[in-house]
Design an enzyme around this catalytic site. Structure first.
Site, PDB file in Angstrom:
ATOM      1  N   ASP A  41       0.855  -1.181   0.000  1.00 51.42           N
ATOM      2  CA  ASP A  41       0.000   0.000   0.000  1.00 51.42           C
ATOM      3  C   ASP A  41       0.896   1.237   0.000  1.00 51.42           C
ATOM      4  O   ASP A  41       2.064   1.158   0.374  1.00 51.42           O
ATOM      5  CB  ASP A  41      -0.917   0.008   1.231  1.00 51.42           C
ATOM      6  CG  ASP A  41      -2.205   0.782   0.997  1.00 51.42           C
ATOM      7  OD1 ASP A  41      -2.103   1.997   0.728  1.00 51.42           O
ATOM      8  OD2 ASP A  41      -3.295   0.191   1.076  1.00 51.42           O
ATOM      9  N   ASP A  64       3.554   1.826  -4.869  1.00 52.00           N
ATOM     10  CA  ASP A  64       2.615   2.610  -5.675  1.00 52.00           C
ATOM     11  C   ASP A  64       2.328   1.804  -6.938  1.00 52.00           C
ATOM     12  O   ASP A  64       3.227   1.581  -7.752  1.00 52.00           O
ATOM     13  CB  ASP A  64       3.241   3.958  -6.017  1.00 52.00           C
ATOM     14  CG  ASP A  64       2.344   4.830  -6.884  1.00 52.00           C
ATOM     15  OD1 ASP A  64       1.270   4.364  -7.315  1.00 52.00           O
ATOM     16  OD2 ASP A  64       2.738   5.984  -7.146  1.00 52.00           O
ATOM     17  N   VAL A  65       1.088   1.365  -7.104  1.00 57.24           N
ATOM     18  CA  VAL A  65       0.774   0.482  -8.233  1.00 57.24           C
ATOM     19  C   VAL A  65       0.863   1.188  -9.586  1.00 57.24           C
ATOM     20  O   VAL A  65       0.811   0.533 -10.627  1.00 57.24           O
ATOM     21  CB  VAL A  65      -0.614  -0.184  -8.078  1.00 57.24           C
ATOM     22  CG1 VAL A  65      -0.651  -1.070  -6.843  1.00 57.24           C
ATOM     23  CG2 VAL A  65      -1.727   0.853  -8.065  1.00 57.24           C
ATOM     24  N   ASN A  91      -6.197  -5.788  -5.071  1.00 62.73           N
ATOM     25  CA  ASN A  91      -7.315  -5.053  -4.475  1.00 62.73           C
ATOM     26  C   ASN A  91      -7.181  -3.539  -4.577  1.00 62.73           C
ATOM     27  O   ASN A  91      -8.188  -2.830  -4.465  1.00 62.73           O
ATOM     28  CB  ASN A  91      -7.430  -5.454  -2.996  1.00 62.73           C
ATOM     29  CG  ASN A  91      -8.442  -4.625  -2.255  1.00 62.73           C
ATOM     30  OD1 ASN A  91      -9.641  -4.776  -2.434  1.00 62.73           O
ATOM     31  ND2 ASN A  91      -7.962  -3.711  -1.407  1.00 62.73           N
ATOM     32  N   TYR A 156     -15.578   5.025 -13.280  1.00 62.40           N
ATOM     33  CA  TYR A 156     -15.330   3.899 -12.380  1.00 62.40           C
ATOM     34  C   TYR A 156     -15.836   2.598 -12.995  1.00 62.40           C
ATOM     35  O   TYR A 156     -15.140   1.582 -12.989  1.00 62.40           O
ATOM     36  CB  TYR A 156     -16.019   4.158 -11.043  1.00 62.40           C
ATOM     37  CG  TYR A 156     -15.813   3.075 -10.021  1.00 62.40           C
ATOM     38  CD1 TYR A 156     -14.588   2.926  -9.382  1.00 62.40           C
ATOM     39  CD2 TYR A 156     -16.839   2.202  -9.681  1.00 62.40           C
ATOM     40  CE1 TYR A 156     -14.382   1.936  -8.434  1.00 62.40           C
ATOM     41  CE2 TYR A 156     -16.654   1.204  -8.734  1.00 62.40           C
ATOM     42  CZ  TYR A 156     -15.422   1.070  -8.118  1.00 62.40           C
ATOM     43  OH  TYR A 156     -15.230   0.085  -7.187  1.00 62.40           O
ATOM     44  N   LYS A 160     -13.866  -0.996 -13.996  1.00 60.37           N
ATOM     45  CA  LYS A 160     -14.232  -2.286 -13.424  1.00 60.37           C
ATOM     46  C   LYS A 160     -14.715  -3.252 -14.505  1.00 60.37           C
ATOM     47  O   LYS A 160     -14.531  -4.471 -14.392  1.00 60.37           O
ATOM     48  CB  LYS A 160     -15.277  -2.112 -12.323  1.00 60.37           C
ATOM     49  CG  LYS A 160     -14.724  -1.392 -11.094  1.00 60.37           C
ATOM     50  CD  LYS A 160     -13.508  -2.113 -10.507  1.00 60.37           C
ATOM     51  CE  LYS A 160     -12.980  -1.450  -9.259  1.00 60.37           C
ATOM     52  NZ  LYS A 160     -11.843  -2.178  -8.657  1.00 60.37           N
ATOM     53  N   ALA A 189     -19.947  -1.240  -0.516  1.00 61.43           N
ATOM     54  CA  ALA A 189     -19.392  -1.767   0.731  1.00 61.43           C
ATOM     55  C   ALA A 189     -19.185  -0.646   1.739  1.00 61.43           C
ATOM     56  O   ALA A 189     -18.919   0.502   1.378  1.00 61.43           O
ATOM     57  CB  ALA A 189     -18.071  -2.484   0.462  1.00 61.43           C
ATOM     58  N   THR A 191     -16.969   0.920   3.518  1.00 60.60           N
ATOM     59  CA  THR A 191     -15.524   1.108   3.592  1.00 60.60           C
ATOM     60  C   THR A 191     -15.203   2.586   3.815  1.00 60.60           C
ATOM     61  O   THR A 191     -16.073   3.453   3.642  1.00 60.60           O
ATOM     62  CB  THR A 191     -14.854   0.644   2.292  1.00 60.60           C
ATOM     63  OG1 THR A 191     -15.349   1.453   1.210  1.00 60.60           O
ATOM     64  CG2 THR A 191     -15.139  -0.822   2.009  1.00 60.60           C
TER      65      THR A 191
END
Length: 265
Positions: A41, A64-65, A91, A156, A160, A189, A191
């Site tokens: 993360d 960092d992705v 994720n 978004y 996805k 969710a 979150t």
């Protein structure tokens, strides 16, 4: 939240976006069920990891992705610490609000860079290690937005939808290598990210009630519920499951229920 059994004993897992929300719940569950877990993360807590030695059950790595070098370094560190990688939970992701005309090109590129290319970078770095595992599994966090048209979620949803197609293509590409690839499709969710969205609205309580009402169960999905679905798909016990999208959405994708109080005929 304990898992109740140790089906991940001897396995090493990497969870991206593992510092909060679904990722944190997943990392905790996999560890409780016997896995050694590396949390990747941008914001990780030092106490989650220890010194990176092979005996440590948890490892916290800053990554960092959107940065390929950062991803490769973190994956290599995790593989060296654990002696390999058996499970990858892709994720990490970010949200976006608006119709197709509400975000400029730079924002479209930014969200795709995290939500889609981020998964590509992490999987690409992990594949050499996964190929050496007898129980290799990748689980991607997708969304109900991939299969249902939701208002104000054009960007978004596009990312996805790409994740869902990517999951299927990866499953086909790597099935003969012994690597299973599946995804979970959570509904809305409960979150931290959803909480921030609610707090930005004019009436957070009303907005929360509306989100709860659109899921037939009448409530938001919990991070723990999504984590258990991820663990199922990642577990050696689901060895015959690949190319699947598991909905964890309170019935949102498949059910058409009447509003509360409306007569049934």
């Amino acid at each position: 939240m304990g898992g109740g059994y140790a089906d991940f004993d001897g396995l090493a897992a990497v969870v991206t976006g593992g510092a909060s929300g679904i990722g944190a719940a997943t990392a905790a569950l996999l560890a409780a069920r016997g896995a050694r877990v590396a949390v990747l993360d941008q914001a990780v807590e030092a106490e989650a990891g220890g010194d990176g030695g092979g005996a440590e059950p948890r490892l916290a790595l800053s990554a960092d992705v959107t940065d390929d070098a950062s991803v490769r370094a973190a994956i290599e560190t995790a593989a060296e610490a654990f002696g390999g990688i058996d499970v990858l939970v892709n994720n990490a992701g970010i949200g976006a609000i608006g119709t197709v005309e509400d975000n400029d090109d730079d924002e479209w590129r930014r969200v795709f860079d995290v939500n889609v290319l981020g998964m590509v970078r992490v999987a690409r770095a992990a594949l050499p290690y996964l190929r050496r595992s007898k129980h290799a599994a990748i689980v991607n966090t997708c969304s109900i937005a991939a299969t249902a048209g939701l208002p104000q979620r054009a960007l978004y949803s596009a990312t996805k939808g790409a994740v869902l197609s990517l999951t299927l293509a990866m499953a086909a590409d790597h099935v003969r290598e012994g690597i299973r690839v599946n995804c979970v499709n959570p509904g809305t969710a409960d979150t931290p990210w959803v909480g921030r969205l609610l707090n930005q609205s004019a009436d957070p309580a009303h907005e929360r009630a509306a989100l709860e009402a659109r899921q037939p169960l009448g409530r938001l999905v919990s991070a723990d519920e999504v984590a258990h679905a991820i663990a199922y798909l990642a577990s050696p016990s689901s060895g015959a499951t690949t190319g699947a999208a598991l909905a964890v959405d309170g019935g949102m994708a498949g059910l058409r229920v009447r509003p509360p109080g409306e007569a049934t005929h």
